[in-house]
Design a protein around this motif. Structure first.
Motif, short mmCIF file in Angstrom:
data_model
loop_
_atom_site.label_atom_id
_atom_site.label_comp_id
_atom_site.label_asym_id
_atom_site.label_seq_id
_atom_site.Cartn_x
_atom_site.Cartn_y
_atom_site.Cartn_z
N HIS A 11 0.86 -1.18 0.00
CA HIS A 11 0.00 0.00 0.00
C HIS A 11 0.89 1.23 0.00
O HIS A 11 1.74 1.38 0.86
CB HIS A 11 -0.89 -0.01 1.25
N HIS A 13 0.70 4.68 0.81
CA HIS A 13 -0.14 5.66 1.49
C HIS A 13 0.12 7.08 0.98
O HIS A 13 -0.82 7.86 0.82
CB HIS A 13 0.07 5.57 3.00
N TYR A 37 -6.66 8.47 12.81
CA TYR A 37 -5.70 7.83 11.91
C TYR A 37 -4.44 7.39 12.66
O TYR A 37 -3.89 6.33 12.38
CB TYR A 37 -5.33 8.75 10.75
N LYS A 41 -3.19 3.56 12.82
CA LYS A 41 -1.82 3.22 12.42
C LYS A 41 -1.11 2.44 13.52
O LYS A 41 -0.42 1.45 13.25
CB LYS A 41 -1.05 4.51 12.11
#
Length: 107
Positions: A11, A13, A37, A41
């Motif tokens: 991914h 980001h 977030y 994480k």
């Protein structure tokens, strides 16, 4: 305990944020979810450190994979302190919560 092992999905980001940032209102909405977030994480990093899948964490916690998916999704769900403690235990951690005075740099 389950034999299910965590296999991370690639991914990018930074690329995702760059593309999403071009949409009207995204940057403001994203900034408003900063703490959520950060929590997501941390949760994902803790689970990855011990090599567990969402299914394995769900089994340890006595819940479903979909519940773990919602728990790890920033901004979609506000987990209880009890749930966060169970998640921390499932991934071999303990939970710390701190109040940081305004104007202080984050640790």
């Amino acid at each position: 305990m389950s034999d299910l092992k965590y296999e991370p999905v690639v991914h990018d980001h930074k690329d995702l944020l760059e593309k999403a940032g071009k949409r009207r209102g995204f940057n403001k909405a994203y900034a408003e979810l900063d703490e959520e977030y950060a929590l997501a994480k941390e949760m994902l990093a803790a689970r990855a450190r011990v090599g567990l899948s969402q299914e394995a964490v769900a089994e340890i916690m006595g819940t479903t994979k979909s519940a773990i998916s919602r728990l790890e999704a920033a901004g979609k769900h506000t987990p209880s302190l009890s749930t966060l403690k169970k998640y921390a235990h499932a991934v071999g951690c303990h939970l710390e919560i701190r109040f940081v005075p305004e104007g202080s740099s984050k640790p």
